[in-house]
Design a protein around this motif. Structure first.
Motif, PDB file in Angstrom:
ATOM      1  N   SER A 160      62.674   2.090  -6.052  1.00 44.45           N
ATOM      2  CA  SER A 160      61.487   1.242  -6.026  1.00 44.45           C
ATOM      3  C   SER A 160      61.800  -0.114  -5.408  1.00 44.45           C
ATOM      4  O   SER A 160      61.050  -0.626  -4.597  1.00 44.45           O
ATOM      5  CB  SER A 160      60.959   1.050  -7.451  1.00 44.45           C
TER       6      SER A 160
ATOM      7  N   SER B 289      60.319  -1.608  -1.869  1.00 38.54           N
ATOM      8  CA  SER B 289      59.610  -2.894  -1.806  1.00 38.54           C
ATOM      9  C   SER B 289      60.228  -3.807  -0.765  1.00 38.54           C
ATOM     10  O   SER B 289      59.559  -4.682  -0.245  1.00 38.54           O
ATOM     11  CB  SER B 289      59.594  -3.570  -3.178  1.00 38.54           C
TER      12      SER B 289
ATOM     13  N   ASN C 238      46.557  -7.585  -2.658  1.00 42.03           N
ATOM     14  CA  ASN C 238      47.107  -7.065  -3.911  1.00 42.03           C
ATOM     15  C   ASN C 238      46.272  -5.881  -4.376  1.00 42.03           C
ATOM     16  O   ASN C 238      45.094  -6.030  -4.682  1.00 42.03           O
ATOM     17  CB  ASN C 238      47.119  -8.177  -4.966  1.00 42.03           C
TER      18      ASN C 238
ATOM     19  N   SER D 288      46.688   1.848   0.599  1.00 42.07           N
ATOM     20  CA  SER D 288      47.900   1.345  -0.041  1.00 42.07           C
ATOM     21  C   SER D 288      49.106   2.188   0.382  1.00 42.07           C
ATOM     22  O   SER D 288      50.172   1.655   0.714  1.00 42.07           O
ATOM     23  CB  SER D 288      47.722   1.374  -1.566  1.00 42.07           C
TER      24      SER D 288
ATOM     25  N   ASN E  23      53.199   1.970   0.418  1.00 39.04           N
ATOM     26  CA  ASN E  23      53.305   2.305  -0.999  1.00 39.04           C
ATOM     27  C   ASN E  23      53.406   3.820  -1.160  1.00 39.04           C
ATOM     28  O   ASN E  23      52.480   4.478  -1.612  1.00 39.04           O
ATOM     29  CB  ASN E  23      52.087   1.760  -1.761  1.00 39.04           C
TER      30      ASN E  23
ATOM     31  N   TYR F  67      50.648  -3.271  -6.129  1.00 38.42           N
ATOM     32  CA  TYR F  67      51.313  -3.236  -4.837  1.00 38.42           C
ATOM     33  C   TYR F  67      50.771  -4.401  -4.016  1.00 38.42           C
ATOM     34  O   TYR F  67      49.565  -4.571  -3.893  1.00 38.42           O
ATOM     35  CB  TYR F  67      51.048  -1.909  -4.129  1.00 38.42           C
ATOM     36  N   THR F  68      51.672  -5.209  -3.492  1.00 36.21           N
ATOM     37  CA  THR F  68      51.283  -6.420  -2.771  1.00 36.21           C
ATOM     38  C   THR F  68      51.818  -6.360  -1.347  1.00 36.21           C
ATOM     39  O   THR F  68      52.968  -6.003  -1.128  1.00 36.21           O
ATOM     40  CB  THR F  68      51.825  -7.673  -3.487  1.00 36.21           C
TER      41      THR F  68
ATOM     42  N   THR G 288      56.266  -6.557   1.491  1.00 38.00           N
ATOM     43  CA  THR G 288      55.586  -5.674   0.549  1.00 38.00           C
ATOM     44  C   THR G 288      56.373  -5.658  -0.755  1.00 38.00           C
ATOM     45  O   THR G 288      57.580  -5.879  -0.764  1.00 38.00           O
ATOM     46  CB  THR G 288      55.476  -4.218   1.072  1.00 38.00           C
ATOM     47  N   LYS G 289      55.665  -5.417  -1.820  1.00 36.11           N
ATOM     48  CA  LYS G 289      56.314  -5.370  -3.134  1.00 36.11           C
ATOM     49  C   LYS G 289      55.578  -4.369  -4.007  1.00 36.11           C
ATOM     50  O   LYS G 289      54.376  -4.499  -4.239  1.00 36.11           O
ATOM     51  CB  LYS G 289      56.281  -6.759  -3.782  1.00 36.11           C
ATOM     52  N   LEU G 290      56.304  -3.378  -4.483  1.00 34.62           N
ATOM     53  CA  LEU G 290      55.774  -2.440  -5.458  1.00 34.62           C
ATOM     54  C   LEU G 290      56.183  -2.938  -6.826  1.00 34.62           C
ATOM     55  O   LEU G 290      57.362  -3.186  -7.067  1.00 34.62           O
ATOM     56  CB  LEU G 290      56.338  -1.037  -5.215  1.00 34.62           C
TER      57      LEU G 290
END
Length: 175
Positions: free
Chosen positions: A24, A28, A67, A132, A137, A144-145, A157-159
């Motif tokens: 993960s 990200s 987001n 997404s 994602n 998720y951003t 990106t960030k999960l």
């Protein structure tokens, strides 16, 4: 079940857990949104919770913090006050936060009555969930951003739940 079998099961479970956490974090860091997915974001006829069509053209040329969230997702709800605060802080710097609710319109409206935010919230539904995934994602998890710079390129990106410092750093690199 004997003690040895229990230890083996616990060991395998721990390895699977650590593998998921590290995967993960790797996703990200590396799963930036593709150019077609960013175009799809702008091309989609997004609706606000009150049924009005969102004017995404007004966001072109700005830094977007998109987001993906849901009212039933505890980490999503936990990070919303920080996102709201950062939207207010960065508003004068051409940064716009946008929340894409992966939920029913009625659930989103009900949630926003109790927890209002200063940034636009759009109804995502299945299209939002699909977008997404297109934006990196691959697990389809929330929150998720994605940060899109003023040139329309994904820069971050960030999960998972994001913290303020991490987001400030990502916004700063996109400015």
């Amino acid at each position: 079940m004997n003690r040895r079998q229990l230890l083996i099961i616990c060991g395998i479970s721990l390895i699977a857990l650590l593998g998921g956490v590290f995967t993960s974090q790797w996703i990200s860091q590396t799963g930036l949104a593709s150019e077609p997915s960013v175009k799809a974001f702008f091309a989609n006829p997004w609706q606000s919770p009150d049924g009005k069509t969102a004017n995404t053209a007004q966001w072109r040329g700005k830094i977007l913090v998109v987001n993906f969230w849901a009212s039933w997702c505890p980490p999503c709800v936990e990070e919303m006050p920080a996102l709201d605060q950062l939207q207010r802080e960065y508003m004068q710097q051409n940064v716009v936060f946008v929340g894409i609710g992966i939920d029913s319109p009625s659930n989103i409206r009900e949630f926003l009555e109790k927890t209002p935010v200063s940034y636009p919230i759009l109804i995502g539904g299945l299209v939002g969930s699909s977008l997404s995934k297109q934006m990196g994602n691959t697990q389809g998890a929330l929150p998720y951003t994605v940060i899109i710079n003023s040139k329309g390129k994904s820069t971050f990106t960030k999960l998972g739940k994001i913290n303020e410092e991490e987001l400030r750093k990502a916004i700063k690199s996109a400015l």
